[in-house]
Design an enzyme around this catalytic site. Structure first.
Site, PDB file in Angstrom:
ATOM      1  N   ARG A 166       0.828  -1.198   0.000  1.00  0.00           N
ATOM      2  CA  ARG A 166       0.000   0.000   0.000  1.00  0.00           C
ATOM      3  C   ARG A 166       0.865   1.252   0.000  1.00  0.00           C
ATOM      4  NH1 ARG A 166      -4.231  -0.239   4.732  1.00  0.00           N
ATOM      5  NH2 ARG A 166      -4.963   1.639   3.644  1.00  0.00           N
TER       6      ARG A 166
ATOM      7  N   CYS B 109      -1.342   6.456   8.738  1.00  0.00           N
ATOM      8  CA  CYS B 109      -1.646   5.155   8.129  1.00  0.00           C
ATOM      9  C   CYS B 109      -2.687   5.401   7.048  1.00  0.00           C
ATOM     10  CB  CYS B 109      -2.138   4.171   9.190  1.00  0.00           C
ATOM     11  SG  CYS B 109      -3.564   4.760  10.126  1.00  0.00           S
TER      12      CYS B 109
END
Length: 283
Positions: free
Chosen positions: A183, A240
């Site tokens: 990611r 995040c």
């Protein structure tokens, strides 16, 4: 007072203590109903259930319909009322747990510190550690009396998207991204339709804080792991996908004896929603 981690045996010795409040934070980003279903199927005695989406996050849009990320911080007053509903007082020892190495429980740990509550810890190893000791998992819910928690000066720091944008020029702090490597590199479009990371960010996957059994690594190991990422935790910002698992890195830093890092609550989901903000891909 437990302020970072607590083991299953210690928690088991206090589950009947009225001053202790246990909160089940189990969740699945792909199946939001799974946490509540798991709680109904069995939980630590006396535990209350907190939904990441409904209880521990605020509205996704702010003034002017501005997108604030997938799990923005709740308004402080609303969060206080939610936590009072769980029976939390100013002198309560709160223990948060999940079944995922603390990735969701750490969010509640951080939020309580944001409200100035020191006595909050995460169950080290989560529900699997509890089960490994053969301890009970009742199915019945146990309501608690309304708590009296108050909003006190924060024990945490946050930065905004504007702060992070300005930092691209000033380099006053280092952004550390808790998402998985694919990611971060921009290679997982299933979770991140806009892939990549904030320019200049470093990657520290939150699961790297854990041992094979799902418990946290020793403090010395965590300190060594974080050392190459920034000069000082006071010059570090954790982020995040949506401000949840970044709290796991913040908890790991506290365990390591490295307090003082800040949280970017909107994180990647807020950042990438504005095409004017720059994005980097790759390692």
């Amino acid at each position: 007072m437990y302020q970072t981690l607590i083991d299953a045996a210690t928690l088991a010795a206090h589950v009947d203590d009225p001053r202790w409040v246990v909160i089940d934070c189990r969740h699945d980003l792909m199946d939001p109903a799974s946490g509540r279903d798991a709680f109904a199927a069995g939980h630590i005695p006396g535990a209350q259930f907190a939904s990441i989406d409904d209880d521990l996050s605020g509205p996704k849009t702010g003034q002017g319909a501005t997108f604030r990320g997938r799990h923005p911080l709740p308004e402080r007053a609303a969060l206080v009322e939610t936590l009072r509903r769980f029976g939390i007082d100013d002198d309560s020892q709160v223990v948060a747990y999940d079944a995922h190495g603390g990735m969701f429980a750490a969010r509640l740990w951080w939020l309580l510190r944001w409200l100035g509550h020191e006595a909050v810890a995460v169950l080290d190893g989560g529900l699997p550690a509890w089960q490994a000791q053969g301890l009970a998992l009742p199915t019945q819910a146990t309501p608690r009396a309304q708590g009296t928690l108050t909003d006190r000066p924060a024990l945490t720091r946050t930065v905004s998207s504007g702060d992070v944008l300005a930092n691209l020029s000033t380099q006053a702090f280092t952004v550390v991204d808790a998402r998985a490597n694919d990611r971060f590199r921009g290679e997982n479009e299933t979770i991140d339709p806009v892939g990549g990371h904030i320019p200049g960010a470093r990657n520290r996957f939150f699961k790297d804080n854990l041992q094979a059994d799902g418990s946290f690594k020793p403090a010395a190991q965590l300190k060594a792991d974080f050392a190459p990422l920034f000069a000082s935790p006071s010059q570090a910002v954790m982020q995040c996908g949506s401000g949840v698992t970044a709290c796991h890195n913040l908890l790991a830093l506290e365990v390591a004896g490295l307090p003082g890092a800040a949280l970017y609550p909107g994180s990647w989901s807020e950042w990438c929603a504005d095409p004017a903000r720059p994005v980097s891909t790759g390692a």
